[in-house]
Design a protein around this motif. Structure first.
Motif, PDB file in Angstrom:
ATOM      1  N   LEU A 159     -12.705 -67.021   0.443  1.00 11.74           N
ATOM      2  CA  LEU A 159     -12.069 -67.922  -0.286  1.00 11.74           C
ATOM      3  C   LEU A 159     -11.919 -69.203   0.505  1.00 11.74           C
ATOM      4  CD1 LEU A 159     -11.121 -69.099  -3.098  1.00 11.74           C
ATOM      5  CD2 LEU A 159      -8.973 -67.682  -2.433  1.00 11.74           C
ATOM      6  N   ALA A 160     -11.258 -69.107   1.778  1.00  9.83           N
ATOM      7  CA  ALA A 160     -10.962 -70.016   2.578  1.00  9.83           C
ATOM      8  C   ALA A 160     -12.223 -71.058   2.879  1.00  9.83           C
ATOM      9  CB  ALA A 160     -10.123 -69.646   3.779  1.00  9.83           C
ATOM     10  N   ARG A 161     -13.353 -70.186   3.345  1.00  8.72           N
ATOM     11  CA  ARG A 161     -14.389 -70.853   3.747  1.00  8.72           C
ATOM     12  C   ARG A 161     -15.074 -71.457   2.447  1.00  8.72           C
ATOM     13  NH1 ARG A 161     -19.359 -69.521   2.731  1.00  8.72           N
ATOM     14  NH2 ARG A 161     -18.969 -67.230   2.225  1.00  8.72           N
ATOM     15  N   GLU A 162     -15.279 -70.926   1.184  1.00  7.43           N
ATOM     16  CA  GLU A 162     -15.766 -71.572  -0.003  1.00  7.43           C
ATOM     17  C   GLU A 162     -15.141 -72.699  -0.280  1.00  7.43           C
ATOM     18  OE1 GLU A 162     -17.853 -67.831  -2.207  1.00  7.43           O
ATOM     19  OE2 GLU A 162     -15.678 -68.172  -2.373  1.00  7.43           O
ATOM     20  N   ILE A 163     -13.816 -72.922  -0.178  1.00 10.67           N
ATOM     21  CA  ILE A 163     -13.078 -73.984  -0.535  1.00 10.67           C
ATOM     22  C   ILE A 163     -13.402 -75.143   0.287  1.00 10.67           C
ATOM     23  CG2 ILE A 163     -10.647 -74.857  -0.630  1.00 10.67           C
ATOM     24  CD1 ILE A 163      -9.703 -72.258  -1.881  1.00 10.67           C
ATOM     25  N   ALA A 164     -13.437 -74.984   1.862  1.00 11.36           N
ATOM     26  CA  ALA A 164     -13.790 -75.834   2.745  1.00 11.36           C
ATOM     27  C   ALA A 164     -14.971 -76.593   2.581  1.00 11.36           C
ATOM     28  CB  ALA A 164     -13.290 -75.336   4.120  1.00 11.36           C
ATOM     29  N   GLU A 165     -15.927 -75.695   1.949  1.00 10.85           N
ATOM     30  CA  GLU A 165     -17.393 -76.089   1.946  1.00 10.85           C
ATOM     31  C   GLU A 165     -17.539 -76.592   0.580  1.00 10.85           C
ATOM     32  OE1 GLU A 165     -19.972 -73.008   3.163  1.00 10.85           O
ATOM     33  OE2 GLU A 165     -19.118 -73.031   5.303  1.00 10.85           O
ATOM     34  N   PHE A 166     -16.404 -76.922  -0.351  1.00  7.20           N
ATOM     35  CA  PHE A 166     -16.681 -77.353  -1.612  1.00  7.20           C
ATOM     36  C   PHE A 166     -17.896 -76.628  -2.613  1.00  7.20           C
ATOM     37  CE2 PHE A 166     -17.315 -81.671  -4.225  1.00  7.20           C
ATOM     38  CZ  PHE A 166     -15.963 -81.310  -4.950  1.00  7.20           C
ATOM     39  N   VAL A 167     -17.665 -75.256  -2.433  1.00  5.67           N
ATOM     40  CA  VAL A 167     -18.163 -74.464  -3.207  1.00  5.67           C
ATOM     41  C   VAL A 167     -17.735 -74.485  -4.830  1.00  5.67           C
ATOM     42  CG1 VAL A 167     -19.114 -72.066  -3.765  1.00  5.67           C
ATOM     43  CG2 VAL A 167     -18.898 -72.959  -1.534  1.00  5.67           C
ATOM     44  N   PRO A 168     -18.457 -74.706  -5.677  1.00  6.31           N
ATOM     45  CA  PRO A 168     -17.869 -74.813  -6.915  1.00  6.31           C
ATOM     46  C   PRO A 168     -17.191 -73.312  -7.571  1.00  6.31           C
ATOM     47  CG  PRO A 168     -20.136 -75.954  -7.213  1.00  6.31           C
ATOM     48  CD  PRO A 168     -19.982 -75.229  -5.807  1.00  6.31           C
TER      49      PRO A 168
END
Length: 904
Positions: free
Chosen positions: A619-628
């Protein structure tokens, strides 16, 4: 004959006062915008006007920094170059109370009037859904057109609407539940469809070819709207040149630097006859369900709880008490209440109260809530002292008694347990007398105290010794006066206190045997408690059942807690793929009787639970990479943290409802906690308290709905019912619910939603949105039968929002009796919304709305000391036709009615 198209270009900037930046950083940019705008309006005669986003606070914020611009701003408003109002702020309509929506309009009108002109346009560019009663409110304010950005699906192309919430065009008729209708104009291409218009011919040709086609797709007339601006958009200083380029490229199109007054007038003159009619609330019901933004109702719940507390203190406590005091001859503190309202409303913009901003924004909001509440509390305290100074207690109580008065400002007679702290004796102290004063107070005997009403009847009560406490007075004519006092807390059942009035009691010395209460509560038997209306039984897993003795209604399995992961954001809830909800169903709970008196029983239920600590590392990685958020693969962590939930069930004598308090310490992140109430009621519709209505809503979403969740807004309550029985759940500052499609008619109320990012257009981390720490939630369960029982449950739900108010007095002569009703009214199916003074006169203003779909009648029987005429008014509190005292007034279904009362 070909009708020439007109491109109406309206310059604006949608000004979120605070959002992805805190308020003061946004304000620096506002000052830059306004300075540039004023210079442009002064120097470019082709740049005709600018729409200031429908809210007057923009000028208030600007002029606080640039007071030297007051004169030029006022001139530009009067010349029609700056269009301001009709609102004070652009509110979230569903998360602010009915009265807050009206006060927003009143203050916006009042502030705009000072500049010389008011934009009479119902402007809702970015509200996260629109209240169903908006057309009625707007029409009462002399506004016949609304412009909005969300809630309706435009059809376009063949212009044939196929559903209740689809519109053939961007223009439509919008009808309120009472039948009032306004012209609705949807920003079908959003409110930025004319931003940054190019100047060069090549860029301009491509731009307008695309933009004209988009606008023509939905427009019902040859008048096409292009909004030249967006969120915090700087003014386009070369717009005049850009429009000259457009005119040269499209000689068959009339390009106008326009304004809403001109645009709306020309659209009205060219409207076709086949406009769609959209009725009631606009909540994007016919979409896929992912972008309604309804889950802002559960983002940072602590904000919603604070808002409910302050709104209620202002609307339902401070203002009515100030009116009562005014009716006894004291000045009404209009200036203080206006300040408190403005301070509160600065928290009501959609990105503020919705909890969908950066952490700094919401920290400042809590300070504003405190400031507004402090003023409201002081206004209420001063009003109480003014009123009790007139109450004749000497005629009914012994000189040694300690009188106190219980006020009911809810509008309907009320019974319930009241708690008040009384000073049995106070002694001033100074210098070296502190020990002597404290010693004397400690020796004071508190034996033999009882509570009596004004008729001399003893009331069963608990008297708790609080020991010696410090206090002080702030006299109007001398320095502060500190003292020490021997204090007690009195808890007792106040019965049948008048709806807009009071009853006076006293703590008295009495050595005789205390009289038994009229109908004492039966003994609590560990997992069972009852009063004359309800029996409550608690199961091993902490769920509870309510049996209604009046109609045989029975609800079981209530109060299970449900926990799921949340990989969404402050705007939108989304559970991880495949996430299975955790519940307390079947989990053993500790159950104990915490309190039992003849008038109140409290049983505590404790669940000790372990839940996932957070989302996983993905989750932290997806948020940082602006994953919808819809594409996220994150799950919940395997590590757990403890979650201890303490539930207190309270049943009071004479009150047909169960009060519930849930307390917990949240140590988990990225999750949602709800409480579930299976009703076994099967109905295609349910009812929710919205703005000035109990809105009927479909339980099952439209076939287009793809979101697994179908959460919705409520103000005060949600209700499910069938032909035999129903359950109303009233909450304090809990604004999100869902009727589950589980075959059990389950009402799910969101208690807490914890997320780690703002969401929307960028990566904005919001660790404080995880809502870690201590939380307490309050709600009330009100079972009911059929017929008028339904509206009575609604009235009880509204009443449950309002705190009791009580104040100590003295034994004295006075002009007021020991029990009194300042305003007496009657009317089945009506809910009282406001008792206040008219903002521009000395008149008393009272407001109600019809909760039902049937005609009703209202009668104002008495207004204390107001022998002047009554009259019909409107939401702007303007004087209308006269009404006789005691005359029955016909009220339409769902009508909002305001009555003014002149003072003699």
């Amino acid at each position: 004959m070909t009708v020439q198209k007109t491109a109406h270009v309206i310059s604006h900037s949608h000004w979120d006062r605070e959002w992805y930046l805190p308020f003061e950083k946004h304000r620096v940019r506002l000052v830059e915008l306004m300075d540039a705008l004023i210079e442009l309006l002064e120097n470019d005669p082709e740049f005709r006007s600018f729409h200031l986003d429908g809210q007057t606070i923009v000028l208030e914020d600007y002029l606080q920094i640039r007071p030297d611009k007051q004169e030029i701003v006022t001139r530009m408003v009067r010349e029609g170059k700056l269009h301001i109002g009709p609102w004070y702020i652009l509110q979230d309509e569903f998360l602010t109370s009915s009265e807050a929506n009206i006060r927003n309009l009143l203050i916006g009108h009042s502030d705009a009037r000072k500049f010389g002109a008011i934009s009479k346009l119902g402007y809702f560019p970015d509200s996260f859904g629109n209240m169903g009663q908006a057309p009625q409110i707007l029409l009462q304010a002399g506004i016949d057109t609304a412009v909005f950005g969300r809630g309706v699906k435009p059809v376009g192309l063949n212009n044939e609407a196929k559903g209740d919430y689809e519109s053939a065009f961007s223009e439509m008729n919008w009808q309120a539940p009472d039948g009032s209708a306004v012209l609705g104009i949807l920003f079908a291409n959003w409110y930025n469809n004319g931003m940054e218009i190019p100047v060069t011919p090549d860029e301009s040709a491509a731009y307008w070819a695309r933009k004209m086609a988009d606008a023509e797709k939905y427009a019902s007339s040859p008048h096409l709207l292009f909004m030249n601006g967006c969120d915090h958009q700087p003014v386009q200083t070369n717009l005049s040149e850009a429009l000259r380029t457009a005119r040269s490229l499209y000689p068959d199109v009339r390009f106008v630097h326009s304004n809403f007054d001109d645009y709306v007038a020309q659209v009205k003159a060219a409207l076709p006859s086949n406009l769609s009619t959209i009725r009631g609330e606009l909540r994007s019901q016919r979409t896929n369900g992912w972008w309604t933004l309804v889950n802002t109702a559960s983002a940072r719940v602590y904000l919603k709880q604070a808002n409910q507390r302050v709104q209620t203190q202002l609307e339902k406590v401070a203002e009515p008490l100030a009116v009562f005091a005014m009716l006894t001859g004291h000045a009404y503190p209009e200036h203080l209440l206006a300040y408190a309202w403005k301070t509160l409303m600065q928290n009501h913009p959609h990105d503020s109260i919705c909890g969908c901003s950066v952490d700094e924004v919401h920290r400042e909001m809590m300070t504003r809530f405190d400031k507004s509440h402090q003023v409201a509390e002081q206004v209420a305290a001063d009003s109480l002292q003014a009123i009790v100074s007139h109450i004749d207690t000497q005629a009914v109580f012994d000189p040694s008694s300690l009188p106190f008065t219980v006020f009911n400002t809810s509008g309907r007679a009320r019974t319930g347990v009241v708690s008040i702290v009384l000073e049995v004796k106070r002694l001033p102290f100074a210098g070296g007398k502190r020990k002597q004063v404290i010693g004397e107070l400690k020796e004071l005997s508190l034996d033999g105290f009882v509570v009596k009403d004004a008729s001399g009847n003893k009331r069963d009560a608990e008297v708790e010794d609080l020991g010696v406490t410090f206090g002080y007075e702030l006299p109007k004519d001398r320095f502060r006066q500190p003292y020490m006092a021997r204090s007690v807390r009195v808890n007792f059942l106040a019965q049948c206190v008048p709806g807009l009035g009071y009853r006076t009691f006293a703590l008295c010395r009495d050595d005789s045997v205390s009289a038994a209460p009229d109908r004492p509560l039966p003994p609590a038997e560990g997992r069972r408690m009852e009063n004359e209306y309800l029996t409550v039984t608690i199961a091993d897993d902490g769920t509870y059942g309510i049996a209604d003795k009046r109609n045989g209604g029975d609800f079981t399995g209530l109060g299970t807690y449900e926990n799921v992961g949340d990989v969404g954001n402050e705007y939108i809830f989304r559970a991880p793929d495949g996430d299975v909800p955790l519940t307390t169903r079947g989990m053993p709970a500790d159950i104990r009787v915490e309190e039992h008196t003849s008038f109140r029983t409290v049983i505590a239920i404790v669940h000790r639970w372990d839940i996932p600590a957070s989302g996983d590392d993905t989750l932290a990685r997806e948020i940082a990479e602006f994953v919808p958020f819809l594409e996220r693969k994150a799950q919940r962590s395997e590590r757990t943290v403890p979650l201890t939930i303490t539930t207190r069930l309270t049943l009071e004598q004479g009150v047909p409802q169960l009060k519930v308090q849930t307390s917990l310490r949240n140590e988990a992140k990225d999750h949602r906690l709800r409480v579930l109430f299976p009703t076994q009621v099967h109905s295609p519709v349910h009812y929710a308290d919205s703005v000035f209505e109990a809105a009927e809503r479909e339980t099952n979403p439209a076939p287009t709905w793809a979101n697994p969740s179908n959460c919705q807004h409520m103000q005060t309550f949600v209700n499910v019912r069938d032909e035999v029985r129903g359950l109303t759940v009233s909450t304090l500052g809990l604004n999100e619910y869902e009727i589950l499609r589980d075959g059990q008619g389950t009402i799910a109320v969101t208690l807490l939603r914890a997320v780690r990012e703002l969401g929307d257009w960028g990566v904005f981390h919001t660790p404080e949105a995880q809502c870690l720490g201590e939380h307490t939630f309050e709600y009330v369960l009100i079972p009911h039968g059929t017929g008028q029982d339904i509206e009575q449950s609604y009235a009880a739900a509204y009443q449950a929002q309002i705190p009791w108010t009580a104040v100590q007095g003295s034994v004295q002569p006075g002009s007021l009796p020991a029990e009194h009703e300042f305003i007496r009214w009657s009317g089945d199916g009506l809910a009282l919304s406001a008792v206040k003074r008219n903002g521009s006169s000395e008149d008393v203003t009272m407001r109600w709305f019809n909760m039902t779909k049937r005609p009703a009648q209202l009668r104002v029987e008495q207004v204390h000391g107001a022998g002047g005429a009554l009259y019909r008014s409107n939401v702007l509190e303007e004087e209308g036709s006269g009404i006789g005292h005691g005359e029955w007034i016909a009220i339409r279904p769902a009508e909002i009615v305001t009555i003014g009362g002149k003072r003699p």
